[in-house]
Write a protein that holds these residues in place. Sequence first.
Motif, PDB file in Angstrom:
ATOM      1  N   MET A   1      49.166 -19.991 -29.611  1.00 50.96           N
ATOM      2  CA  MET A   1      48.285 -19.141 -28.834  1.00 50.96           C
ATOM      3  C   MET A   1      46.836 -19.599 -29.031  1.00 50.96           C
ATOM      4  N   PRO A   2      45.914 -19.106 -28.206  1.00 49.79           N
ATOM      5  CA  PRO A   2      44.505 -19.479 -28.382  1.00 49.79           C
ATOM      6  C   PRO A   2      43.950 -18.956 -29.708  1.00 49.79           C
ATOM      7  N   LEU A   3      42.934 -19.631 -30.219  1.00 47.00           N
ATOM      8  CA  LEU A   3      42.198 -19.111 -31.368  1.00 47.00           C
ATOM      9  C   LEU A   3      41.392 -17.908 -30.907  1.00 47.00           C
ATOM     10  N   ALA A   4      41.503 -16.801 -31.628  1.00 47.32           N
ATOM     11  CA  ALA A   4      40.853 -15.557 -31.231  1.00 47.32           C
ATOM     12  C   ALA A   4      39.885 -15.104 -32.322  1.00 47.32           C
ATOM     13  N   GLY A   5      38.717 -14.629 -31.917  1.00 45.41           N
ATOM     14  CA  GLY A   5      37.735 -14.099 -32.849  1.00 45.41           C
ATOM     15  C   GLY A   5      37.712 -12.579 -32.838  1.00 45.41           C
ATOM     16  N   ASP A   6      36.842 -12.014 -33.673  1.00 46.78           N
ATOM     17  CA  ASP A   6      36.638 -10.559 -33.737  1.00 46.78           C
ATOM     18  C   ASP A   6      37.901  -9.801 -34.129  1.00 46.78           C
ATOM     19  N   ASN A   7      38.608 -10.315 -35.128  1.00 39.89           N
ATOM     20  CA  ASN A   7      39.840  -9.669 -35.588  1.00 39.89           C
ATOM     21  C   ASN A   7      39.674  -9.074 -36.983  1.00 39.89           C
ATOM     22  N   ALA A   8      40.460  -8.043 -37.243  1.00 35.65           N
ATOM     23  CA  ALA A   8      40.585  -7.489 -38.592  1.00 35.65           C
ATOM     24  C   ALA A   8      41.993  -7.784 -39.093  1.00 35.65           C
ATOM     25  N   ALA A   9      42.095  -8.197 -40.349  1.00 35.66           N
ATOM     26  CA  ALA A   9      43.392  -8.491 -40.954  1.00 35.66           C
ATOM     27  C   ALA A   9      43.366  -8.033 -42.401  1.00 35.66           C
ATOM     28  N   HIS A  10      44.348  -7.204 -42.764  1.00 37.52           N
ATOM     29  CA  HIS A  10      44.409  -6.688 -44.135  1.00 37.52           C
ATOM     30  C   HIS A  10      45.830  -6.797 -44.659  1.00 37.52           C
ATOM     31  N   LEU A  11      45.958  -7.202 -45.919  1.00 46.13           N
ATOM     32  CA  LEU A  11      47.247  -7.443 -46.534  1.00 46.13           C
ATOM     33  C   LEU A  11      47.840  -6.170 -47.119  1.00 46.13           C
ATOM     34  N   ILE A  12      49.176  -6.089 -47.083  1.00 40.82           N
ATOM     35  CA  ILE A  12      49.915  -4.996 -47.719  1.00 40.82           C
ATOM     36  C   ILE A  12      50.940  -5.647 -48.631  1.00 40.82           C
ATOM     37  N   ALA A  13      50.721  -5.510 -49.945  1.00 39.53           N
ATOM     38  CA  ALA A  13      51.551  -6.220 -50.914  1.00 39.53           C
ATOM     39  C   ALA A  13      52.664  -5.360 -51.509  1.00 39.53           C
ATOM     40  N   ASP A  14      52.595  -4.037 -51.318  1.00 41.43           N
ATOM     41  CA  ASP A  14      53.624  -3.148 -51.856  1.00 41.43           C
ATOM     42  C   ASP A  14      54.746  -2.980 -50.830  1.00 41.43           C
ATOM     43  N   TYR A  15      55.984  -3.119 -51.263  1.00 37.42           N
ATOM     44  CA  TYR A  15      57.132  -3.147 -50.348  1.00 37.42           C
ATOM     45  C   TYR A  15      57.279  -1.840 -49.568  1.00 37.42           C
ATOM     46  N   GLN A  16      57.364  -0.722 -50.263  1.00 43.92           N
ATOM     47  CA  GLN A  16      57.562   0.548 -49.569  1.00 43.92           C
ATOM     48  C   GLN A  16      56.315   0.951 -48.790  1.00 43.92           C
ATOM     49  N   GLU A  17      55.148   0.650 -49.340  1.00 44.46           N
ATOM     50  CA  GLU A  17      53.911   0.958 -48.625  1.00 44.46           C
ATOM     51  C   GLU A  17      53.863   0.249 -47.277  1.00 44.46           C
ATOM     52  N   SER A  18      54.366  -0.969 -47.236  1.00 41.27           N
ATOM     53  CA  SER A  18      54.387  -1.714 -45.978  1.00 41.27           C
ATOM     54  C   SER A  18      55.250  -1.011 -44.936  1.00 41.27           C
ATOM     55  N   LEU A  19      56.436  -0.578 -45.334  1.00 46.35           N
ATOM     56  CA  LEU A  19      57.318   0.132 -44.410  1.00 46.35           C
ATOM     57  C   LEU A  19      56.680   1.420 -43.914  1.00 46.35           C
ATOM     58  N   ASP A  20      56.049   2.162 -44.827  1.00 49.47           N
ATOM     59  CA  ASP A  20      55.439   3.436 -44.452  1.00 49.47           C
ATOM     60  C   ASP A  20      54.182   3.233 -43.601  1.00 49.47           C
ATOM     61  N   THR A  21      53.419   2.172 -43.861  1.00 55.01           N
ATOM     62  CA  THR A  21      52.239   1.887 -43.048  1.00 55.01           C
ATOM     63  C   THR A  21      52.638   1.522 -41.628  1.00 55.01           C
ATOM     64  N   MET A  22      53.707   0.759 -41.489  1.00 59.29           N
ATOM     65  CA  MET A  22      54.203   0.434 -40.148  1.00 59.29           C
ATOM     66  C   MET A  22      54.688   1.694 -39.443  1.00 59.29           C
ATOM     67  N   ALA A  23      55.337   2.590 -40.182  1.00 56.35           N
ATOM     68  CA  ALA A  23      55.800   3.849 -39.587  1.00 56.35           C
ATOM     69  C   ALA A  23      54.622   4.677 -39.091  1.00 56.35           C
ATOM     70  N   ALA A  24      53.553   4.715 -39.870  1.00 57.11           N
ATOM     71  CA  ALA A  24      52.366   5.476 -39.462  1.00 57.11           C
ATOM     72  C   ALA A  24      51.762   4.895 -38.188  1.00 57.11           C
ATOM     73  N   ALA A  25      51.737   3.571 -38.082  1.00 50.55           N
ATOM     74  CA  ALA A  25      51.213   2.943 -36.871  1.00 50.55           C
ATOM     75  C   ALA A  25      52.095   3.243 -35.663  1.00 50.55           C
ATOM     76  N   ILE A  26      53.395   3.243 -35.871  1.00 50.04           N
ATOM     77  CA  ILE A  26      54.327   3.549 -34.772  1.00 50.04           C
ATOM     78  C   ILE A  26      54.054   4.955 -34.233  1.00 50.04           C
ATOM     79  N   ARG A  27      53.762   5.880 -35.088  1.00 51.00           N
ATOM     80  CA  ARG A  27      53.555   7.276 -34.660  1.00 51.00           C
ATOM     81  C   ARG A  27      52.302   7.440 -33.790  1.00 51.00           C
ATOM     82  N   THR A  28      51.429   6.436 -33.774  1.00 50.87           N
ATOM     83  CA  THR A  28      50.243   6.505 -32.908  1.00 50.87           C
ATOM     84  C   THR A  28      50.515   5.971 -31.512  1.00 50.87           C
ATOM     85  N   ALA A  29      51.705   5.472 -31.262  1.00 53.24           N
ATOM     86  CA  ALA A  29      52.013   4.807 -29.985  1.00 53.24           C
ATOM     87  C   ALA A  29      51.916   5.769 -28.807  1.00 53.24           C
TER      88      ALA A  29
END
Length: 488
Positions: free
Chosen positions: A113-141
């Motif tokens: 894909m093209p190189l894109a600017g103006d992005n935010a990227a943050h790491l999630i290193a905890d296993y369960q936290e990652s699943l729950d963070t994705m669930a929280a994002a899904i609920r905003t859909a």
Amino acid sequence: MVDITFDASWWLILVFVSDVIIRIAAIIVVPRNRRPTAAMAWLLAIYFIPFVGVLLFLLIGNPRLPRKRRRKQEQINEYITETSSHLDFGTLRPHAPDWFTSLVTMNRRLGAMPLAGDNAAHLIADYQESLDTMAAAIRTAEGYVHVEFYILQSDDSTDNFFSALEEVAARGVTVRVLLDHWANRGKPFYKKTLARLDAMGAQWRLMLPVQPLKGKYQRPDLRNHRKLLVVDGTVAFMGSQNVTDSTYNLRKNIRRGLHWVDLMVRLEGPVVASVNAVFLSDWYSETDEVLTDEIDLFDVKSGPGDLDCQVVPSGPGFEVQNNLRLFAALLYSAQRRITVVSPYFVPDEAMLLAITTACQRGLQVELFVSEEGDQAMVYHAQRSYYESLLRAGVKIWMYRKPYILHTKCFTIDDEVAVIGSSNMDMRSFGLNMEISLLVRGEEFVQEMRNVEDRYRRISRELTLEEWQKQPLRSTILDNIARLTSALQ
């Protein structure tokens, strides 16, 4: 009455002639358009065990997807290139090194894909936290959720994730789900997972199904290994983690006390469209449905950060090994420091040369691997490289058992990092469909360094002195596994 008998010598002659024909045909057929190491491994298999070797070659000897699927990937690449060529994907960070610009150009030509600017990227290193963070994002859909994971299981750990999908589906949000067929079939909770997707009204498909009776077949071990989630085209997740319990719900893992350690990245900004493009391409490959009329893929918005990001898909649908070329180019571009995290590190000649050359150029090179292995053949093949790496000057950190370090990432110097689903092994380079994220930005690299520091505290260093005390039986197993790893 005519008595027809066959002397045993005729059978010997027939076997001998067949063996000669197989050997001659192998020399003609096997090496064509194949890497020398892979060709040599196949020839050794065919020469030492001719009939078994030929059977294996016919079953798994073709490292390419069927022509129809490759043509679909070409159509997708052409669409993305033509549609995005004139678009502005945010403001790029200034003063990019010349090597970075040329690297981005190479990726683009290979189907990235093209190189894109103006992005935010943050790491999630905890296993369960990652699943729950994705669930929280899904609920905003509000419009759609796109889910694509190599392994997708509804279990106690992922219940919140699936509950979020059910909640948004109930209020009319379109939920599309892709999961790999071979990786999930026969696994715990497979039927339960599909039933739950059906009950919520999700549109789901199996990726790369091996269903010959339905006319769907390719080499069985060509797999879609990607892990990604997109919500409304505004937020995305990708990385190494599957949607399943950290034990993968397998009895052998539970018995050994094994738990997987992973790393995911949460993305906002124009790069989300690139992650979505990978999902839409895989959805098209499995369904023949074109969703670009429904979803304006390139209606991008600036994110809350200023990172430069490029999504690089790879796999047997592409002409060359995109991820291998990206990794090798980065290794040669590094000037001070390289840190690699890979659960399955089985490099080809190009990768091994790039890493050992970096040491000889005076760079600090570190490799994080697991002390414990979950796949015997890959584990032993990986070990066969330790001595040459240690002698070159690579510092090897072994993440302590009973944890399997499943993270796939690496950083060079202080400004550039890669994270995604791709291991640094021949399977990820040639047989799996993968997704990698190239990021330029000191703040993101610092986040990655923090994770590396955490891994280092839990790991122990493997020394050359320790390695030279390995028993002979381990060396033999390692060497045999190294030969089989090249069978592509």
